[in-house]
Design a protein around this motif. Structure first.
Motif, PDB file in Angstrom:
ATOM      1  N   SER A 101       0.844  -1.198   0.000  1.00 45.85           N
ATOM      2  CA  SER A 101       0.000   0.000   0.000  1.00 45.85           C
ATOM      3  C   SER A 101       0.874   1.240   0.000  1.00 45.85           C
ATOM      4  CB  SER A 101      -0.902   0.034   1.239  1.00 45.85           C
ATOM      5  OG  SER A 101      -1.883  -0.963   1.178  1.00 45.85           O
ATOM      6  N   ILE A 102       0.354   2.302  -0.638  1.00 45.16           N
ATOM      7  CA  ILE A 102       1.082   3.571  -0.683  1.00 45.16           C
ATOM      8  C   ILE A 102       0.055   4.696  -0.734  1.00 45.16           C
ATOM      9  CG2 ILE A 102       1.277   3.653  -3.212  1.00 45.16           C
ATOM     10  CD1 ILE A 102       4.199   4.628  -2.782  1.00 45.16           C
ATOM     11  N   ASP A 103       0.313   5.761   0.029  1.00 44.69           N
ATOM     12  CA  ASP A 103      -0.547   6.939  -0.008  1.00 44.69           C
ATOM     13  C   ASP A 103      -0.071   7.858  -1.125  1.00 44.69           C
ATOM     14  OD1 ASP A 103      -1.852   5.838   2.123  1.00 44.69           O
ATOM     15  OD2 ASP A 103      -1.214   7.335   3.581  1.00 44.69           O
ATOM     16  N   ILE A 104      -1.038   8.459  -1.811  1.00 46.90           N
ATOM     17  CA  ILE A 104      -0.757   9.262  -2.992  1.00 46.90           C
ATOM     18  C   ILE A 104      -1.432  10.620  -2.848  1.00 46.90           C
ATOM     19  CG2 ILE A 104      -1.057   9.410  -5.511  1.00 46.90           C
ATOM     20  CD1 ILE A 104      -1.066   6.329  -5.563  1.00 46.90           C
ATOM     21  N   ASP A 105      -0.700  11.680  -3.138  1.00 44.71           N
ATOM     22  CA  ASP A 105      -1.237  13.036  -3.081  1.00 44.71           C
ATOM     23  C   ASP A 105      -1.965  13.362  -4.381  1.00 44.71           C
ATOM     24  OD1 ASP A 105      -0.307  13.594  -0.479  1.00 44.71           O
ATOM     25  OD2 ASP A 105       1.686  14.071  -1.260  1.00 44.71           O
ATOM     26  N   ALA A 106      -3.067  12.665  -4.592  1.00 40.93           N
ATOM     27  CA  ALA A 106      -3.906  12.888  -5.777  1.00 40.93           C
ATOM     28  C   ALA A 106      -5.301  12.336  -5.486  1.00 40.93           C
ATOM     29  CB  ALA A 106      -3.314  12.189  -7.008  1.00 40.93           C
ATOM     30  N   GLN A 107      -6.292  12.904  -6.155  1.00 44.72           N
ATOM     31  CA  GLN A 107      -7.673  12.454  -6.023  1.00 44.72           C
ATOM     32  C   GLN A 107      -7.824  11.003  -6.494  1.00 44.72           C
ATOM     33  OE1 GLN A 107     -10.431  14.132  -4.936  1.00 44.72           O
ATOM     34  NE2 GLN A 107      -9.440  16.098  -4.589  1.00 44.72           N
ATOM     35  N   GLN A 108      -8.805  10.315  -5.972  1.00 40.90           N
ATOM     36  CA  GLN A 108      -9.068   8.924  -6.347  1.00 40.90           C
ATOM     37  C   GLN A 108      -9.239   8.776  -7.855  1.00 40.90           C
ATOM     38  OE1 GLN A 108     -12.889   7.376  -5.090  1.00 40.90           O
ATOM     39  NE2 GLN A 108     -12.098   5.267  -5.027  1.00 40.90           N
ATOM     40  N   GLU A 109      -9.965   9.680  -8.489  1.00 43.36           N
ATOM     41  CA  GLU A 109     -10.206   9.585  -9.928  1.00 43.36           C
ATOM     42  C   GLU A 109      -8.910   9.688 -10.722  1.00 43.36           C
ATOM     43  OE1 GLU A 109     -11.908  11.622  -7.859  1.00 43.36           O
ATOM     44  OE2 GLU A 109     -13.815  10.531  -7.813  1.00 43.36           O
ATOM     45  N   ARG A 110      -7.993  10.562 -10.274  1.00 42.41           N
ATOM     46  CA  ARG A 110      -6.699  10.708 -10.958  1.00 42.41           C
ATOM     47  C   ARG A 110      -5.877   9.425 -10.821  1.00 42.41           C
ATOM     48  NH1 ARG A 110      -3.241  11.982 -14.854  1.00 42.41           N
ATOM     49  NH2 ARG A 110      -1.154  12.321 -14.063  1.00 42.41           N
ATOM     50  N   VAL A 111      -5.836   8.861  -9.623  1.00 39.53           N
ATOM     51  CA  VAL A 111      -5.081   7.630  -9.409  1.00 39.53           C
ATOM     52  C   VAL A 111      -5.681   6.507 -10.246  1.00 39.53           C
ATOM     53  CG1 VAL A 111      -4.312   5.926  -7.707  1.00 39.53           C
ATOM     54  CG2 VAL A 111      -4.379   8.355  -7.094  1.00 39.53           C
ATOM     55  N   TRP A 112      -7.002   6.419 -10.282  1.00 37.55           N
ATOM     56  CA  TRP A 112      -7.681   5.395 -11.084  1.00 37.55           C
ATOM     57  C   TRP A 112      -7.335   5.564 -12.565  1.00 37.55           C
ATOM     58  CZ3 TRP A 112      -9.893   0.894 -10.323  1.00 37.55           C
ATOM     59  CH2 TRP A 112     -10.693   0.337 -11.328  1.00 37.55           C
ATOM     60  N   GLU A 113      -7.348   6.800 -13.041  1.00 32.12           N
ATOM     61  CA  GLU A 113      -7.027   7.077 -14.448  1.00 32.12           C
ATOM     62  C   GLU A 113      -5.618   6.589 -14.791  1.00 32.12           C
ATOM     63  OE1 GLU A 113      -5.627  11.176 -16.322  1.00 32.12           O
ATOM     64  OE2 GLU A 113      -7.767  11.189 -15.837  1.00 32.12           O
ATOM     65  N   VAL A 114      -4.656   6.869 -13.929  1.00 30.02           N
ATOM     66  CA  VAL A 114      -3.268   6.444 -14.155  1.00 30.02           C
ATOM     67  C   VAL A 114      -3.158   4.925 -14.048  1.00 30.02           C
ATOM     68  CG1 VAL A 114      -0.937   6.509 -13.177  1.00 30.02           C
ATOM     69  CG2 VAL A 114      -2.247   8.630 -13.444  1.00 30.02           C
ATOM     70  N   LEU A 115      -3.756   4.361 -13.013  1.00 29.33           N
ATOM     71  CA  LEU A 115      -3.688   2.922 -12.772  1.00 29.33           C
ATOM     72  C   LEU A 115      -4.269   2.123 -13.932  1.00 29.33           C
ATOM     73  CD1 LEU A 115      -3.160   0.553 -10.751  1.00 29.33           C
ATOM     74  CD2 LEU A 115      -5.498   0.946  -9.923  1.00 29.33           C
ATOM     75  N   THR A 116      -5.366   2.574 -14.481  1.00 34.38           N
ATOM     76  CA  THR A 116      -6.062   1.794 -15.503  1.00 34.38           C
ATOM     77  C   THR A 116      -5.645   2.143 -16.928  1.00 34.38           C
ATOM     78  OG1 THR A 116      -7.961   3.302 -15.462  1.00 34.38           O
ATOM     79  CG2 THR A 116      -8.043   1.359 -14.010  1.00 34.38           C
ATOM     80  N   ASP A 117      -4.691   3.049 -17.082  1.00 33.69           N
ATOM     81  CA  ASP A 117      -4.101   3.299 -18.393  1.00 33.69           C
ATOM     82  C   ASP A 117      -2.987   2.262 -18.568  1.00 33.69           C
ATOM     83  OD1 ASP A 117      -3.077   4.191 -20.776  1.00 33.69           O
ATOM     84  OD2 ASP A 117      -2.550   6.203 -20.028  1.00 33.69           O
ATOM     85  N   LEU A 118      -3.404   1.016 -18.744  1.00 29.91           N
ATOM     86  CA  LEU A 118      -2.477  -0.112 -18.726  1.00 29.91           C
ATOM     87  C   LEU A 118      -1.389  -0.010 -19.784  1.00 29.91           C
ATOM     88  CD1 LEU A 118      -5.002  -3.044 -18.163  1.00 29.91           C
ATOM     89  CD2 LEU A 118      -3.760  -1.722 -16.449  1.00 29.91           C
ATOM     90  N   GLU A 119      -1.741   0.468 -20.954  1.00 37.84           N
ATOM     91  CA  GLU A 119      -0.753   0.535 -22.037  1.00 37.84           C
ATOM     92  C   GLU A 119       0.345   1.556 -21.760  1.00 37.84           C
ATOM     93  OE1 GLU A 119      -3.609   0.803 -25.280  1.00 37.84           O
ATOM     94  OE2 GLU A 119      -3.120  -1.274 -25.806  1.00 37.84           O
ATOM     95  N   ALA A 120       0.142   2.449 -20.776  1.00 37.87           N
ATOM     96  CA  ALA A 120       1.180   3.402 -20.381  1.00 37.87           C
ATOM     97  C   ALA A 120       2.077   2.841 -19.268  1.00 37.87           C
ATOM     98  CB  ALA A 120       0.552   4.717 -19.922  1.00 37.87           C
ATOM     99  N   TRP A 121       1.740   1.684 -18.724  1.00 32.63           N
ATOM    100  CA  TRP A 121       2.550   1.117 -17.644  1.00 32.63           C
ATOM    101  C   TRP A 121       4.032   0.983 -17.998  1.00 32.63           C
ATOM    102  CZ3 TRP A 121      -0.074  -3.307 -14.425  1.00 32.63           C
ATOM    103  CH2 TRP A 121      -1.189  -2.793 -13.741  1.00 32.63           C
ATOM    104  N   PRO A 122       4.394   0.540 -19.197  1.00 30.88           N
ATOM    105  CA  PRO A 122       5.833   0.416 -19.479  1.00 30.88           C
ATOM    106  C   PRO A 122       6.609   1.735 -19.351  1.00 30.88           C
ATOM    107  CG  PRO A 122       4.589  -0.849 -21.066  1.00 30.88           C
ATOM    108  CD  PRO A 122       3.591  -0.024 -20.286  1.00 30.88           C
TER     109      PRO A 122
END
Length: 142
Positions: free
Chosen positions: A6-27
């Motif tokens: 687990s890690i705390d992030i200084d960003a809104q839930q929607e922003r974290v979700w957007e980054v997390l689920t942009d799977l093709e940007a993971w690399p």
């Protein structure tokens, strides 16, 4: 065998979700991921399939089994007598912050042996993955 990070992030839930689920940007965001290829048409949802290549690990195809935007998705891979279930949870905290929790459950008769070889690598990868998502979510425009 279960792993959790687990890690705390200084960003809104929607922003974290957007980054997390942009799977093709993971690399580009996570150094433990070489290739992500979404094998089913967009948008991602329950039933989507994703091919994932990571250093030091066999290539795998993951099936999304739970999709509960913007808080949780889970995917599963079965290979060589082992079932791996990876969870990705984003919780809203106070003051516009979020908590990302990554889990990995590995099941099967070979887990005691596999665990000897992959425990440290898995823990290290999960830490690196959480930190990569944190960096991207906290950066504007990535």
């Amino acid at each position: 065998m279960r792993f959790e990070e687990s890690i705390d992030i200084d960003a809104q839930q929607e922003r974290v979700w957007e980054v997390l689920t942009d799977l093709e940007a993971w690399p580009q965001r996570i150094e433990t991921v070489d290739i992500v290829e979404v094998l089913t048409p967009a948008p991602l949802s329950k039933g989507s399939r994703v091919r994932l290549e990571q250093p030091k690990l066999p290539e795998g195809t993951w099936d999304i089994t739970v999709w509960d935007a913007p808080s949780y998705f889970e995917w599963r891979q079965k290979a060589g007598g082992v079932t791996s279930i990876a969870g990705h949870r984003v919780e809203m905290l106070d003051d516009g912050r979020s908590r990302l929790t990554l889990t990995l459950d590995m099941r099967g008769v070979l887990i005691p042996v596999i665990g000897l070889f992959y425990r440290d690598l898995t823990n290290r990868y999960m830490t690196i993955e959480a930190q990569g998502i944190k960096r991207a979510a906290e950066s504007a425009g990535t």
